[in-house]
Design a protein around this motif. Sequence first.
Motif, PDB file in Angstrom:
ATOM      1  N   THR A  72       0.818  -1.210   0.000  1.00 41.11           N
ATOM      2  CA  THR A  72       0.000   0.000   0.000  1.00 41.11           C
ATOM      3  C   THR A  72       0.843   1.247   0.000  1.00 41.11           C
ATOM      4  OG1 THR A  72      -0.112  -0.098   2.399  1.00 41.11           O
ATOM      5  CG2 THR A  72      -1.909  -1.136   1.186  1.00 41.11           C
ATOM      6  N   PRO A  97      -7.047   9.321   3.682  1.00 44.66           N
ATOM      7  CA  PRO A  97      -6.344   8.093   4.034  1.00 44.66           C
ATOM      8  C   PRO A  97      -7.284   6.894   3.978  1.00 44.66           C
ATOM      9  CG  PRO A  97      -5.846   9.858   5.591  1.00 44.66           C
ATOM     10  CD  PRO A  97      -6.971  10.341   4.752  1.00 44.66           C
ATOM     11  N   VAL A  98      -6.798   5.775   3.453  1.00 46.42           N
ATOM     12  CA  VAL A  98      -7.588   4.552   3.408  1.00 46.42           C
ATOM     13  C   VAL A  98      -6.799   3.450   4.095  1.00 46.42           C
ATOM     14  CG1 VAL A  98      -8.801   5.182   1.291  1.00 46.42           C
ATOM     15  CG2 VAL A  98      -6.630   3.973   1.145  1.00 46.42           C
ATOM     16  N   SER A  99      -7.518   2.456   4.567  1.00 49.45           N
ATOM     17  CA  SER A  99      -6.851   1.346   5.239  1.00 49.45           C
ATOM     18  C   SER A  99      -6.154   0.466   4.215  1.00 49.45           C
ATOM     19  CB  SER A  99      -7.888   0.523   6.008  1.00 49.45           C
ATOM     20  OG  SER A  99      -8.754  -0.128   5.102  1.00 49.45           O
ATOM     21  N   ALA A 100      -5.225  -0.329   4.699  1.00 47.99           N
ATOM     22  CA  ALA A 100      -4.509  -1.241   3.817  1.00 47.99           C
ATOM     23  C   ALA A 100      -5.474  -2.223   3.155  1.00 47.99           C
ATOM     24  CB  ALA A 100      -3.440  -1.988   4.605  1.00 47.99           C
ATOM     25  N   ALA A 101      -6.469  -2.689   3.898  1.00 47.90           N
ATOM     26  CA  ALA A 101      -7.426  -3.649   3.342  1.00 47.90           C
ATOM     27  C   ALA A 101      -8.261  -3.008   2.247  1.00 47.90           C
ATOM     28  CB  ALA A 101      -8.331  -4.186   4.452  1.00 47.90           C
ATOM     29  N   ASP A 102      -8.702  -1.759   2.447  1.00 46.10           N
ATOM     30  CA  ASP A 102      -9.500  -1.078   1.424  1.00 46.10           C
ATOM     31  C   ASP A 102      -8.684  -0.844   0.159  1.00 46.10           C
ATOM     32  OD1 ASP A 102     -11.702  -1.023   3.048  1.00 46.10           O
ATOM     33  OD2 ASP A 102     -11.401   1.036   3.740  1.00 46.10           O
ATOM     34  N   GLU A 103      -7.425  -0.450   0.327  1.00 45.82           N
ATOM     35  CA  GLU A 103      -6.573  -0.223  -0.838  1.00 45.82           C
ATOM     36  C   GLU A 103      -6.344  -1.522  -1.594  1.00 45.82           C
ATOM     37  OE1 GLU A 103      -3.959   1.635  -3.611  1.00 45.82           O
ATOM     38  OE2 GLU A 103      -5.648   2.272  -2.354  1.00 45.82           O
ATOM     39  N   GLU A 108      -1.154  -8.013   7.599  1.00 41.67           N
ATOM     40  CA  GLU A 108      -2.491  -8.478   7.306  1.00 41.67           C
ATOM     41  C   GLU A 108      -2.741  -8.486   5.804  1.00 41.67           C
ATOM     42  OE1 GLU A 108      -4.849  -9.600   9.334  1.00 41.67           O
ATOM     43  OE2 GLU A 108      -3.456  -9.540  11.001  1.00 41.67           O
TER      44      GLU A 108
END
Length: 463
Positions: free
Chosen positions: A16, A80-86, A26
Amino acid sequence: MTTEPNDETAPGAPRTDGQGPDTGGEVAKIPAQVSRQVPAPLPVQVQAVASGAVPAEGRSADAAAEAATTPGPAGTSATPVSAADERLRRWRLVLGGEAADGTGCALSGRDAAMDGALTALYGRGDGKGQAGKERSAGLGASAPSVARWLGDIRTYFPSSVVQVMQRDAIDRLGLSTLLLEPEMLEAVEADVHLVGTLLSLNKAMPETTKETARAVVRKVVEDLEKRLATRTRATLTGALDRSARINRPRHHDIDWNRTISANLKHYLPEYRTIVPERLVGYGRASRSVKKQVVLCIDQSGSMAASVVYASVFGAVLASMRSIDTRLVVFDTAVVDLTDQLDDPVDVLFGTQLGGGTDINRALAYCQSQITRPAETVMVLISDLYEGGIRHEMLKRVAAMKASGVQFVTLLALSDEGAPAYDREHAAALAALGAPAFACTPDLFPEVMAAAIEKRPLPIPDPV
């Protein structure tokens, strides 16, 4: 079973932070449907996502590999976005947005526009849309639609990826005829492959388009000359100097290998040394013509990129006073374009890509033009699919080599490696001492320098 884009199932999955593949942490899980939707080969496409230039299903391996090495545009949102969303966003761009892609991720803004541009060209991977209807690429035959699409991909993707996508559009969607319109030519990103396409359309091109086409071709040729000319002249000038031998050299001009070979009979065992009674040295090539180079180029359709590069190199060689350069193109007929070498654009428009192949006839003509065999380098650029008389072709090659001609066979002169070629003919030429191999434009000066100096050619290792 749940499919995860981890190190085992998706090597090269993006970090990310944009710095390379994940090595831990994760991993967002993708539902089971993904295992049925992910196109093959997965690693190449996931790497392309990491670059930001994201392929849809059905994208060619060339396009994916090119995008994988080229930085793409920045993200669409500063939030900002979370790693999972990206991670899900990137999987969504890879999978193309069918209902069963399993990501549950919607695109908007720049991402949606990128996805639309890719879908217009590459369509859906399984060829089916909703309700089982056939799905295909969506540029249509409308010139305004294609012009808008060309503008979009230049906005969203770097130049190297744009060139690959243009090539795919011409191959997959049959858009060659649209290149006959001046407005379309002004919108495309010019490269060697586009030049090849234009040359194949030359005879069908209306007068209103020809000047625009020549301008596009000239731009590509000038860029290639800037890239290749200086190094080619420097390399070949050195080779010409070293190939001129003298027997009374200055110390720094002594050719020690040839000097030792010439004086082996003067070896003194008690001193374990050689008395060099005769020195052999490098001379300096005079301004008079010392070498003759004949470029014999197959102009069948598969050799388009080779024709472009060979024409540029022919013009560079012709500009060197110590080399007498001749350029011949052939299919079933033979055309000598030597008198046009001062302008490689004229050379290119003098070719006619496509048609059959008669290598023997072309070699017969070239052989008739050789006046100093021992000082001649003959370069045949062809995939070796011979439509003429095979045994006569091989006899001509053998005769030229026996007379002292340095014979070089290139299966291609391009950045793309060896095309399909006749392996039987390649093996027969290798048996005659003329191995056939593909050559990149950057290696070509070294190949020519080795041929001029009559030393082993720098043949690339097979992949």
